[in-house]
Design a protein around this motif. Structure first.
Motif, PDB file in Angstrom:
ATOM      1  N   ILE A  33      -5.480  -2.380   4.714  1.00 25.93           N
ATOM      2  CA  ILE A  33      -4.291  -1.904   5.452  1.00 25.93           C
ATOM      3  C   ILE A  33      -4.285  -0.381   5.540  1.00 25.93           C
ATOM      4  O   ILE A  33      -4.192   0.198   6.621  1.00 25.93           O
ATOM      5  CB  ILE A  33      -2.996  -2.401   4.769  1.00 25.93           C
ATOM      6  N   PHE A  34      -4.370   0.257   4.379  1.00 24.95           N
ATOM      7  CA  PHE A  34      -4.185   1.705   4.327  1.00 24.95           C
ATOM      8  C   PHE A  34      -5.320   2.478   4.991  1.00 24.95           C
ATOM      9  O   PHE A  34      -5.079   3.482   5.672  1.00 24.95           O
ATOM     10  CB  PHE A  34      -4.027   2.140   2.861  1.00 24.95           C
TER      11      PHE A  34
ATOM     12  N   ASN B  23      -9.354   0.245   1.793  1.00 23.93           N
ATOM     13  CA  ASN B  23      -8.232  -0.696   1.709  1.00 23.93           C
ATOM     14  C   ASN B  23      -8.006  -1.243   3.115  1.00 23.93           C
ATOM     15  O   ASN B  23      -7.982  -0.475   4.079  1.00 23.93           O
ATOM     16  CB  ASN B  23      -6.987   0.055   1.214  1.00 23.93           C
TER      17      ASN B  23
ATOM     18  N   GLN C 292      -0.977  10.308  -1.354  1.00 22.09           N
ATOM     19  CA  GLN C 292      -1.486  11.323  -0.419  1.00 22.09           C
ATOM     20  C   GLN C 292      -0.365  12.250   0.057  1.00 22.09           C
ATOM     21  O   GLN C 292      -0.589  13.446   0.252  1.00 22.09           O
ATOM     22  CB  GLN C 292      -2.117  10.645   0.798  1.00 22.09           C
TER      23      GLN C 292
ATOM     24  N   VAL D 204       0.825  -1.226   0.000  1.00 27.43           N
ATOM     25  CA  VAL D 204       0.000   0.000   0.000  1.00 27.43           C
ATOM     26  C   VAL D 204       0.857   1.273   0.000  1.00 27.43           C
ATOM     27  O   VAL D 204       0.341   2.373   0.180  1.00 27.43           O
ATOM     28  CB  VAL D 204      -0.988   0.027   1.197  1.00 27.43           C
TER      29      VAL D 204
ATOM     30  N   GLN E  56      -6.996  -6.623  -1.440  1.00 28.64           N
ATOM     31  CA  GLN E  56      -6.575  -5.511  -0.582  1.00 28.64           C
ATOM     32  C   GLN E  56      -7.735  -4.637  -0.134  1.00 28.64           C
ATOM     33  O   GLN E  56      -7.593  -3.888   0.816  1.00 28.64           O
ATOM     34  CB  GLN E  56      -5.569  -4.657  -1.353  1.00 28.64           C
TER      35      GLN E  56
ATOM     36  N   LEU F 225      -0.346   4.050  -2.216  1.00 23.65           N
ATOM     37  CA  LEU F 225      -1.519   4.816  -1.758  1.00 23.65           C
ATOM     38  C   LEU F 225      -1.081   5.931  -0.801  1.00 23.65           C
ATOM     39  O   LEU F 225      -1.535   7.072  -0.892  1.00 23.65           O
ATOM     40  CB  LEU F 225      -2.521   3.882  -1.052  1.00 23.65           C
ATOM     41  N   ALA F 226      -0.170   5.562   0.101  1.00 25.38           N
ATOM     42  CA  ALA F 226       0.340   6.553   1.053  1.00 25.38           C
ATOM     43  C   ALA F 226       1.124   7.635   0.323  1.00 25.38           C
ATOM     44  O   ALA F 226       0.997   8.829   0.618  1.00 25.38           O
ATOM     45  CB  ALA F 226       1.216   5.855   2.087  1.00 25.38           C
TER      46      ALA F 226
END
Lengths: 711, 81
Positions: free
Chosen positions: B32-33, B30, A94, A87, B66, A90-91
């Motif tokens: 995890i996120f 998601n 942002q 992920v 996910q 995704l982080a």
């Protein structure tokens, strides 16, 4: 592979000196990487604001947490990403939207695991590029900045090191923790400490460039596992040394000669990756260390003491044996024991007992207390003929270990000359060593290591003084177009090897001293060519299918007349047809044979990281058995060619030493320079051998007797 | 089974395993996120889905899931076979 763009000072500085940090993906699980990073920053007194970002926690330790980085109300300077790699993108998206431009990606699971990890690394790099983010990592331990202005331990190392003037950058994170532990025990401090992991964005070249201008850094230590941009690394390192005089000490792991076995040329088989790295580091002024101990032995000397102004040093000891060991090592490492001035000798004679040795190495004798050491160190360090002092101490019952250590500290503080120490032993000398280490006096358990370090600092300083802009010779009498045409044509025909006749044409285009020659397609033609170029001649088979001509009877030497020439032609064809009946034969090469001269070998090998590397050595057994060869990365400067020729062990054979004949070194030098230019102009050449090059007597030039080009 | 029903059951399972309220879970979440699942909880989610839908999920394939959306697609594919 070329580096696209070197990061600016500010881009890297923003990672070392953020005013606010968001740890993205942290949690409350004590002992986990996401938690420890946050905890380290917090408890090692980071001088800015810290924000935990965690989707599952309301608070991390006692600090209010944010679900997303975008939820943080204030601007944030840097993000530390500790989410799993699945992920990370995704982080990162942002983080980009938040306007954060600096990052450390701690998470693993990228390029180093292959498969999907490679894709993930590519993805985060793309997002970083889209938002103009500079980042260290992924797959790293983190970054430490000991500067009290920032005091940031953005790593999951156990402890923050002391502040110092040594920077350490490493591709291996696990090694970093071992280094920190080692250094802490010896009171070795750091300015910056960086684990850069997979170096997907910021790499060692960016970091060298930054550390060059970092006022807190005096010495740079580097641990590398792979060098992907060798040329750029060399350029960056040269700049560091030339512009600031900061030494770079490096460990490059992977010393095995992988790939060498598959090489088709002599040069290819001798130029393993380790030899090339050695040559490149040496040219770039990087001091390559064998192991961590040696690296820190040198680092202490560079970081804590002034550089010795000359190789003249003094040894002061209270024990004869260690004094001799140190003296032997000093002489073997290129140092000299300076001859004391009369005033120094007078003081020593007056102050030391009659049994003491007042010459260098000074032996103050086993029963010496602090006063004798004090006199000996103070007198020798003031001596104009001495530029560095090495103090050896063995613990006797009356030896005042701590007092001697304290006296050394006082003397060093008053002097601009370096003093290194070796208090031999462990338990008895521990308190003395502690005094020395806390006061930045380099200390070594073994006296040999002490003088070896002084030799390293001395050589580095000599090199700094000698380093001038040595020119790279450019010949105007070369025909690059012609050579390129021959090479490109062969590549277009899918040839991997250039037959000698063609290889000679390439060398001729670069005005190499090529012997008179011709290609024969009949025995009559062979005889005619031999008559024209005068005997003796040598004859060789020409075929793009045959690389090792000698092995199959494809070469006949020392042909003295027409009859022998015609016979040799028939014999060569017979030998080749027997050994390789399907070989495509282009003819027989007839070449003038040089009888007098010293055989040397010149070669070229292209390295993916450093580019073309030139090799030189004496021929015959010197290369076959002793591997007495030298390498330099092209282009080679005037000084580097001299160094290349002069630093082979068998160099005296070329200079007329002990009855040998003085050879034409000037002509040899020019030939190496032409090869360097050819290497740069024609990167199509993968490997090249000139073996042998016959170096004739002084003034008579040199000649290419045999050559081989691999594409 | 209709996808809406699958999604409702998926959300219910996630809420139970990750100790969230269903309102905190969206289709795009998601694990995890957005929801903060750790590696152990990811395995618990698979077990929870298997129990809830009375199915068997290939572990390697399931661990690739996910998000809520991914889970609904994957599970609907199995139950509607």
């Amino acid at each position: 592979m070329q580096k696209e763009k070197i990061k600016t000072f500010n881009e890297i500085n923003d990672i070392f000196y953020p005013k606010s940090i968001a740890v993205v993906g942290t949690n409350n699980v004590t002992g986990s990487v996401p938690y420890d990073i946050f905890e380290n920053i917090l408890h090692d007194r980071f001088q800015g604001i810290l924000y935990p970002v965690s989707p599952s926690e309301k608070n991390v330790t006692s600090v209010k947490s944010y679900k997303y980085v975008l939820d943080i109300e204030d601007d944030v300077d840097m993000a530390i990403l500790v989410f799993p790699s699945s992920v990370a993108h995704l982080a990162m998206e942002q983080i980009g939207q938040k306007g954060i431009k600096s990052m450390i990606v701690i998470s693993a699971g990228f390029k180093e695991v292959g498969g999907k990890g490679i894709e993930r690394e590519k993805k985060i790099k793309e997002i970083a590029d889209k938002y103009g983010i500079s980042f260290i990592g992924p797959n790293c331990l983190g970054v430490i900045n000991t500067d009290s202005k920032c005091h940031m331990n953005a790593s999951f190392a156990r402890a923050m090191p002391e502040e110092g003037n040594i920077a350490f950058i490493s591709q291996s994170g696990a090694l970093c923790t071992a280094v920190l532990d080692y250094a802490n025990a010896k009171h070795i401090g750091f300015s910056k400490f960086v684990s850069f992991g997979n170096k997907a964005d910021i790499d060692e070249i960016d970091l060298l460039n930054y550390l060059k201008d970092d006022p807190k850094t005096k010495v740079i230590l580097m641990y590398l596992e792979e060098v992907t941009n060798g040329k750029a690394l060399m350029e960056a390192a040269k700049k560091v040394t030339a512009e600031t005089g900061k030494p770079i000490l490096a460990i490059k792991s992977g010393r095995t000669a992988e790939g060498a076995s598959a090489a088709a040329s002599h040069t290819g088989s001798l130029a393993g990756s380790d030899e090339i790295t050695n040559a490149a580091f040496e040219q770039a002024g990087i001091i390559r260390c064998e192991n961590l101990e040696e690296m820190f032995d040198y680092a202490k000397a560079f970081a804590y003491q002034p550089l010795p102004k000359s190789k003249n040093m003094a040894i002061i000891t209270n024990a004869g044996g260690p004094g001799v060991l140190a003296t032997d090592k000093a002489i073997n490492s290129g140092l000299s024991l300076g001859k004391f001035e009369e005033a120094t000798t007078r003081i020593l004679k007056k102050s030391l007992p009659a049994a003491a040795n007042i010459k260098n190495p000074v032996d103050v004798i086993g029963d010496a207390r602090a006063d004798r050491y004090n006199v000996a160190i103070s007198a020798t360090i003031k001596d104009k003929n001495i530029d560095g002092v090495n103090v050896i101490l063995t613990p006797q019952s009356m030896t005042e270990i701590e007092a001697i250590a304290e006296d050394i500290v006082k003397v060093v503080n008053r002097s601009d000359k370096p003093v290194y120490t070796s208090f031999m032993g462990e338990t008895d000398v521990a308190k003395g060593i502690d005094i020395l280490q806390r006061n930045n006096i380099p200390h070594y358990i073994l006296p040999e290591d002490m003088v070896k370090a002084m030799s390293a600092t001395t050589k580095f300083n000599e090199r700094l003084k000698e380093r001038s802009e040595s020119k790279i010779k450019q010949f105007s009498d070369v025909n690059k177009e012609k050579a390129t045409k021959i090479l490109d044509k062969a590549i277009a025909e899918n040839k991997t090897y250039l037959p000698e006749e063609e290889a000679v044409k390439v060398l001729k285009a670069y005005n190499f001293p090529v012997l008179p020659n011709g290609l024969a397609n009949s025995k009559d033609e062979a005889g005619k060519i031999a008559d024209e170029i005068k005997y003796p001649v040598v004859m060789k088979i020409i075929s793009s299918d045959i690389v090792h001509k000698f092995d199959i009877g494809g070469v006949i030497l020392n042909i003295q007349n027409r009859e022998e020439a015609e016979k040799a032609y028939k014999q060569i064809l017979k030998n080749v047809k027997k050994a390789m009946p399907k070989a495509d034969i282009k003819g027989v090469f007839v070449q003038k044979m040089v009888e007098e001269g010293q055989e040397v070998i010149l070669g070229l090998k292209k390295d993916n990281s450093f580019g073309s590397v030139i090799m030189f050595g004496l021929g015959g057994i010197f290369v076959e058995i002793f591997k007495d060869v030298n390498f330099k990365v092209a282009p080679i400067s005037e000084d580097e060619v001299d160094n290349m020729i002069q630093s082979i062990r068998s160099y005296p054979i070329l200079t007329g030493t002990r009855g040998s004949i003085k050879r034409d070194i000037k002509s040899l030098k020019e030939t190496i320079q032409r090869l360097s230019q050819l290497a740069i102009d024609c990167p199509q050449i993968n490997e090249l051998d000139i073996n042998p090059l016959i170096v004739r007597n002084e003034g008579n030039g040199c000649f290419v007797a045999d050559t081989k080009i691999m594409l | 089974m209709e996808k809406e029903k699958v999604e409702a059951k998926v959300k219910k399972t996630i809420a139970k395993v990750l100790e969230k309220t269903e309102s905190e879970i969206s289709s795009d979440s998601n694990f995890i996120f957005d929801l903060g699942a750790d590696s152990m909880q990811s395995l618990q989610l698979i077990a929870g889905f298997e129990e809830e839908f009375d199915i068997e999920m290939d572990e390697d394939e399931a661990l690739e899931i996910q998000s809520v959306k991914d889970a609904v697609e994957f599970i609907a594919g199995i139950v509607n076979k």
